[in-house]
Motif scaffolding. Structure first.
Motif, mmCIF file in Angstrom:
data_model
loop_
_atom_site.group_PDB
_atom_site.id
_atom_site.type_symbol
_atom_site.label_atom_id
_atom_site.label_comp_id
_atom_site.label_asym_id
_atom_site.label_seq_id
_atom_site.Cartn_x
_atom_site.Cartn_y
_atom_site.Cartn_z
ATOM 1 N N ILE A 163 0.842 -1.198 0.000
ATOM 2 C CA ILE A 163 0.000 0.000 0.000
ATOM 3 C C ILE A 163 0.877 1.248 0.000
ATOM 4 C CG2 ILE A 163 -1.754 1.312 1.279
ATOM 5 C CD1 ILE A 163 -2.789 -1.327 0.004
ATOM 6 N N GLU A 164 1.942 1.242 0.803
ATOM 7 C CA GLU A 164 2.876 2.370 0.824
ATOM 8 C C GLU A 164 3.506 2.578 -0.554
ATOM 9 O OE1 GLU A 164 5.831 1.935 3.900
ATOM 10 O OE2 GLU A 164 4.298 1.526 5.409
ATOM 11 N N PHE A 214 2.206 1.779 -3.473
ATOM 12 C CA PHE A 214 1.185 2.360 -4.354
ATOM 13 C C PHE A 214 1.078 3.864 -4.127
ATOM 14 C CE2 PHE A 214 -1.213 -1.927 -4.126
ATOM 15 C CZ PHE A 214 -0.486 -2.436 -5.184
ATOM 16 N N GLN A 215 1.112 4.275 -2.856
ATOM 17 C CA GLN A 215 1.004 5.697 -2.535
ATOM 18 C C GLN A 215 2.225 6.468 -3.035
ATOM 19 O OE1 GLN A 215 0.284 5.097 1.682
ATOM 20 N NE2 GLN A 215 -1.890 5.615 1.443
ATOM 21 N N LYS A 216 3.416 5.917 -2.844
ATOM 22 C CA LYS A 216 4.632 6.584 -3.311
ATOM 23 C C LYS A 216 4.663 6.684 -4.837
ATOM 24 C CE LYS A 216 7.711 5.484 0.515
ATOM 25 N NZ LYS A 216 8.913 4.719 0.923
ATOM 26 N N GLY A 258 2.107 6.989 -6.676
ATOM 27 C CA GLY A 258 1.053 7.890 -7.111
ATOM 28 C C GLY A 258 0.000 7.222 -7.978
ATOM 29 N N LEU A 288 -2.699 5.507 -6.670
ATOM 30 C CA LEU A 288 -4.004 5.484 -6.005
ATOM 31 C C LEU A 288 -4.689 6.830 -6.185
ATOM 32 C CD1 LEU A 288 -3.124 3.680 -2.661
ATOM 33 C CD2 LEU A 288 -4.450 2.756 -4.559
ATOM 34 N N ASP A 341 -7.283 9.939 -5.304
ATOM 35 C CA ASP A 341 -7.664 10.600 -4.051
ATOM 36 C C ASP A 341 -8.963 9.983 -3.549
ATOM 37 O OD1 ASP A 341 -5.495 12.291 -4.202
ATOM 38 O OD2 ASP A 341 -6.610 13.891 -5.207
ATOM 39 N N LEU A 388 -8.671 2.539 1.236
ATOM 40 C CA LEU A 388 -7.466 1.755 1.500
ATOM 41 C C LEU A 388 -7.761 0.425 2.176
ATOM 42 C CD1 LEU A 388 -4.905 4.503 2.569
ATOM 43 C CD2 LEU A 388 -5.288 3.490 0.311
ATOM 44 N N ARG A 404 -6.330 -2.835 0.615
ATOM 45 C CA ARG A 404 -5.535 -3.704 1.491
ATOM 46 C C ARG A 404 -6.104 -5.124 1.490
ATOM 47 N NH1 ARG A 404 -5.202 -0.402 5.234
ATOM 48 N NH2 ARG A 404 -3.036 0.209 5.001
#
Length: 105
Positions: A11-12, A14-16, A18, A20, A22, A26, A30
């Motif tokens: 998940i981290e 995916f966020q880094k 970019g 995902l 807005d 999650l 997950r």
């Protein structure tokens, strides 16, 4: 994250990256990632990696390649899979792949 089958690190990542959108749910993302690791939809050849000297963060030295998913107990897995199980199409709506990642598809 994939090699170690670590849901939270996935998940981290995916966020880094970019990827995902807005407001993405999650919990559902997950749950889907955990389900995909558990069912083998997403996996790494741990046996081959182990032969090449890779050291797994979970300390799994099982030759068969079976492993537990970090941060997920059997009880939590049951709760996650029953309460937040999401359809692939629903989870995919939380992703937006920039052009830089188009070659992967």
């Amino acid at each position: 994250a994939i090699i170690d089958m670590n849901v939270d690190r996935s998940i981290e990542a995916f966020q880094k990256m970019g990827v995902l959108v807005d407001g993405a749910d999650l919990d559902k993302v997950r749950a889907k990632v955990e389900e995909n690791y558990r069912t083998g939809k997403v996996k790494a050849n741990r046996k081959k990696l182990r032969r090449k000297g890779y050291k797994f963060k979970d300390g799994d030295d099982n030759e068969e390649g079976a492993t537990t998913i970090p941060g997920l107990s059997a009880t939590n897995a049951t709760i996650v899979s029953k309460e937040t199980k999401a359809k692939d199409s629903e989870v995919m709506s939380f992703f937006s792949l920039p052009a830089e990642y188009a070659f992967v598809a």
